[in-house]
Design a protein around this motif. Structure first.
Motif, PDB file in Angstrom:
ATOM      1  N   LEU A 205      -3.732   7.836   7.472  1.00 11.15           N
ATOM      2  CA  LEU A 205      -2.931   6.460   7.735  1.00 11.15           C
ATOM      3  C   LEU A 205      -3.586   5.825   8.879  1.00 11.15           C
ATOM      4  CD1 LEU A 205       0.898   7.508   7.367  1.00 11.15           C
ATOM      5  CD2 LEU A 205      -0.543   5.914   5.638  1.00 11.15           C
ATOM      6  N   ARG A 206      -4.187   6.479   9.862  1.00  4.40           N
ATOM      7  CA  ARG A 206      -4.932   6.077  10.887  1.00  4.40           C
ATOM      8  C   ARG A 206      -6.422   5.254  10.569  1.00  4.40           C
ATOM      9  NH1 ARG A 206      -4.147  10.712  15.341  1.00  4.40           N
ATOM     10  NH2 ARG A 206      -5.778  11.563  14.316  1.00  4.40           N
TER      11      ARG A 206
ATOM     12  N   ILE B  12     -10.278  15.314  -2.211  1.00  6.37           N
ATOM     13  CA  ILE B  12      -9.313  16.387  -1.991  1.00  6.37           C
ATOM     14  C   ILE B  12      -7.853  15.532  -2.089  1.00  6.37           C
ATOM     15  CG2 ILE B  12      -8.067  17.789  -0.534  1.00  6.37           C
ATOM     16  CD1 ILE B  12     -10.907  18.953  -1.640  1.00  6.37           C
ATOM     17  N   GLY B  13      -6.791  15.973  -2.898  1.00  3.86           N
ATOM     18  CA  GLY B  13      -5.826  15.320  -3.201  1.00  3.86           C
ATOM     19  C   GLY B  13      -4.948  14.445  -2.177  1.00  3.86           C
ATOM     20  N   ARG B  14      -5.450  13.485  -1.379  1.00  2.71           N
ATOM     21  CA  ARG B  14      -4.816  12.734  -0.518  1.00  2.71           C
ATOM     22  C   ARG B  14      -5.366  11.406  -0.463  1.00  2.71           C
ATOM     23  NH1 ARG B  14      -2.883  16.841  -0.449  1.00  2.71           N
ATOM     24  NH2 ARG B  14      -1.829  18.387   1.168  1.00  2.71           N
ATOM     25  N   TYR B  15      -4.518  10.366  -0.850  1.00  2.00           N
ATOM     26  CA  TYR B  15      -5.170   8.820  -1.085  1.00  2.00           C
ATOM     27  C   TYR B  15      -4.254   7.863  -0.296  1.00  2.00           C
ATOM     28  CZ  TYR B  15      -7.241  11.257  -5.555  1.00  2.00           C
ATOM     29  OH  TYR B  15      -7.629  11.978  -6.284  1.00  2.00           O
TER      30      TYR B  15
ATOM     31  N   PRO C 173       0.778  -1.196  -0.020  1.00  2.00           N
ATOM     32  CA  PRO C 173      -0.119   0.184   0.072  1.00  2.00           C
ATOM     33  C   PRO C 173       0.720   1.161  -0.171  1.00  2.00           C
ATOM     34  CG  PRO C 173      -0.048  -1.093   1.837  1.00  2.00           C
ATOM     35  CD  PRO C 173       0.762  -1.921   1.386  1.00  2.00           C
ATOM     36  N   PHE C 174       0.272   2.339  -0.551  1.00  2.00           N
ATOM     37  CA  PHE C 174       1.057   3.456  -0.581  1.00  2.00           C
ATOM     38  C   PHE C 174       0.145   4.675  -0.490  1.00  2.00           C
ATOM     39  CE2 PHE C 174      -0.081   4.554  -5.100  1.00  2.00           C
ATOM     40  CZ  PHE C 174      -0.435   3.431  -5.574  1.00  2.00           C
ATOM     41  N   VAL C 175       0.953   5.861  -0.506  1.00  2.00           N
ATOM     42  CA  VAL C 175      -0.098   7.018  -0.333  1.00  2.00           C
ATOM     43  C   VAL C 175       0.291   8.100  -1.529  1.00  2.00           C
ATOM     44  CG1 VAL C 175      -0.048   9.406   0.824  1.00  2.00           C
ATOM     45  CG2 VAL C 175       0.370   7.414   2.227  1.00  2.00           C
ATOM     46  N   VAL C 176      -1.207   8.624  -2.019  1.00  2.00           N
ATOM     47  CA  VAL C 176      -0.873   9.573  -3.128  1.00  2.00           C
ATOM     48  C   VAL C 176      -0.959  10.998  -2.684  1.00  2.00           C
ATOM     49  CG1 VAL C 176      -1.522  10.080  -5.393  1.00  2.00           C
ATOM     50  CG2 VAL C 176      -1.393   7.921  -5.126  1.00  2.00           C
ATOM     51  N   VAL C 177      -0.179  11.828  -2.735  1.00  2.00           N
ATOM     52  CA  VAL C 177      -0.629  13.301  -2.580  1.00  2.00           C
ATOM     53  C   VAL C 177      -0.505  14.348  -3.718  1.00  2.00           C
ATOM     54  CG1 VAL C 177       0.160  14.983  -0.798  1.00  2.00           C
ATOM     55  CG2 VAL C 177       0.445  12.780  -0.167  1.00  2.00           C
ATOM     56  N   LEU C 178      -1.453  15.033  -3.833  1.00  2.00           N
ATOM     57  CA  LEU C 178      -1.450  15.849  -4.952  1.00  2.00           C
ATOM     58  C   LEU C 178      -1.000  17.702  -4.443  1.00  2.00           C
ATOM     59  CD1 LEU C 178      -4.761  15.237  -7.057  1.00  2.00           C
ATOM     60  CD2 LEU C 178      -2.514  14.003  -6.802  1.00  2.00           C
ATOM     61  N   GLY C 179      -0.114  17.700  -5.461  1.00  2.00           N
ATOM     62  CA  GLY C 179       0.648  19.288  -4.675  1.00  2.00           C
ATOM     63  C   GLY C 179      -0.169  20.273  -4.803  1.00  2.00           C
TER      64      GLY C 179
ATOM     65  N   GLU D 167      -7.968  -1.042   4.177  1.00  2.00           N
ATOM     66  CA  GLU D 167      -8.523  -0.683   2.779  1.00  2.00           C
ATOM     67  C   GLU D 167      -8.354   0.595   2.614  1.00  2.00           C
ATOM     68  OE1 GLU D 167      -9.816  -3.026   1.135  1.00  2.00           O
ATOM     69  OE2 GLU D 167     -10.575  -4.671   2.614  1.00  2.00           O
ATOM     70  N   SER D 168      -8.310   0.842   1.108  1.00  3.13           N
ATOM     71  CA  SER D 168      -8.083   2.306   0.487  1.00  3.13           C
ATOM     72  C   SER D 168      -8.939   3.316   1.107  1.00  3.13           C
ATOM     73  CB  SER D 168      -8.250   2.054  -0.898  1.00  3.13           C
ATOM     74  OG  SER D 168      -7.366   1.085  -1.624  1.00  3.13           O
ATOM     75  N   VAL D 169      -8.163   4.311   1.229  1.00  6.85           N
ATOM     76  CA  VAL D 169      -9.035   5.604   1.957  1.00  6.85           C
ATOM     77  C   VAL D 169      -8.758   7.004   1.127  1.00  6.85           C
ATOM     78  CG1 VAL D 169      -9.486   7.051   3.864  1.00  6.85           C
ATOM     79  CG2 VAL D 169      -8.573   4.806   4.109  1.00  6.85           C
ATOM     80  N   VAL D 170      -9.995   7.495   0.536  1.00 11.02           N
ATOM     81  CA  VAL D 170      -9.640   8.898  -0.150  1.00 11.02           C
ATOM     82  C   VAL D 170     -10.105  10.017   0.765  1.00 11.02           C
ATOM     83  CG1 VAL D 170     -10.052   7.940  -2.309  1.00 11.02           C
ATOM     84  CG2 VAL D 170     -11.959   9.037  -1.011  1.00 11.02           C
TER      85      VAL D 170
END
Ligand code: G1P
Length: 291
Positions: A145-146, A203-206, A124-130, A153-156
């Motif tokens: 992450l919490r 919002i740009g965090r996944y 699993p990994f995180v995506v962050v939009l600038g 499971e995946s979180v947006v």
């Protein structure tokens, strides 16, 4: 499962900021005293992640250089005894490891994430939009992450927006299952007005499970002819559970001129050296407006 990597797509052309972005990447535009990308990386580091995967394109080398060791600059600062500046310059690059992956064609956010598969692998990994800057006491990525730790499971990340604004975002439909946590039943990228009743905007965090890569491989071009991450997430939620989290914090759209100005004012007010003076200045300015 500990999350070690954060993917940060930076391949966009930044046309909304032309001519400022003709020769410099939009991620290098400054907010007070740091480029916007540094705020993003600081949020990631403060959330306990040190490996950053930049998805770049040509003309973006300034970003890689910003986080690299600069022999000439550091030697110069050392010789001049400018230790505070030296510490400042070294600080963030000493905390992270950066890997760059090229997105060879601008085929959309989904495609930008897809090209990181060989670097991220089966974890699993995180995506962050600038473009999305979040000012929060607890870093937004850390809050997410919490949620991931709890559900695995995946979180947006989502935020409520007004119905007139939903067509600018990926929109999530779902049911609230815990405080600020929604189980997602559908996602729609930039829905036409009247096609969804939800106002939960991505919002740009996944936080993404690696199964997203398989979904991305099957995702056809969507809105704007681009491969949309939102569409891939909509296939993911058919296979596994997917959650949305309404984070605590203030979000600024730094990819938009007005949002960028708001972010500048906010971060200037919070700046340890400038904040007090800037607040006094704003107060004076406001009182002049009243006259
Ligand atoms: C992207 C995503 C969208 C999301 C938005 C957040 O859109 O595709 O789902 O809501 O970021 O900023 P963009 O703003 O790149 O068009």
């Amino acid at each position: 499962m500990k999350i070690k990597k954060a993917v940060v797509p930076v391949a966009g052309l930044g046309t909304r900021f032309l001519p400022a972005t003709k020769a410099i990447p939009k991620e290098m535009l400054t907010i007070v005293d740091r480029p916007t990308i540094q705020y993003i990386v600081e949020e990631i580091v403060a959330s306990g992640i040190k490996e950053i995967v930049l998805v770049t394109a040509s003309g973006k080398s300034a970003i890689e250089n910003h986080f690299d060791y600069s022999f000439e600059l550091e030697t110069f600062l050392g010789q001049k005894g400018k230790w505070d500046l030296l510490r400042e310059v070294r600080h963030i690059s000493s905390l992270i490891e950066v890997v760059s992956v090229r997105q060879k064609e601008p085929l959309g956010l989904g495609h930008a994430v897809k090209v990181t598969e060989s670097v991220v692998g089966n974890e699993p990994f995180v995506v962050v939009l600038g473009d999305d800057m979040v000012d929060a006491e607890v870093p937004c990525v850390f809050q997410m992450l919490r949620v991931f730790e709890k559900f695995q499971e995946s979180v947006v990340a989502v935020q409520k927006v007004s119905p007139e604004e939903t067509h600018n975002y990926g929109i999530v439909e779902g049911e609230e299952v815990a405080d600020r946590v929604y189980k997602v039943s559908r996602l729609i990228e930039k829905p036409a007005p009247g096609t969804t009743r939800s106002n939960l905007a991505i919002i740009g965090r996944y936080v993404l499970r690696p199964e997203i890569y398989g979904c991305l491989a099957r995702t056809l071009p969507g809105v704007g002819g681009e491969i949309q991450l939102t569409d891939a997430l909509d296939s993911l939620r058919r296979e596994r559970e997917l959650y949305a989290y309404a984070f605590v914090g203030k979000r600024y759209d730094a990819g938009d001129k007005f949002g960028y100005l708001q972010a500048t004012v906010n971060f200037a007010l919070e700046h340890p050296e400038l904040g007090g003076r800037f607040k006094e200045y704003l107060k004076r300015l406001v009182s002049e407006f009243k006259d």
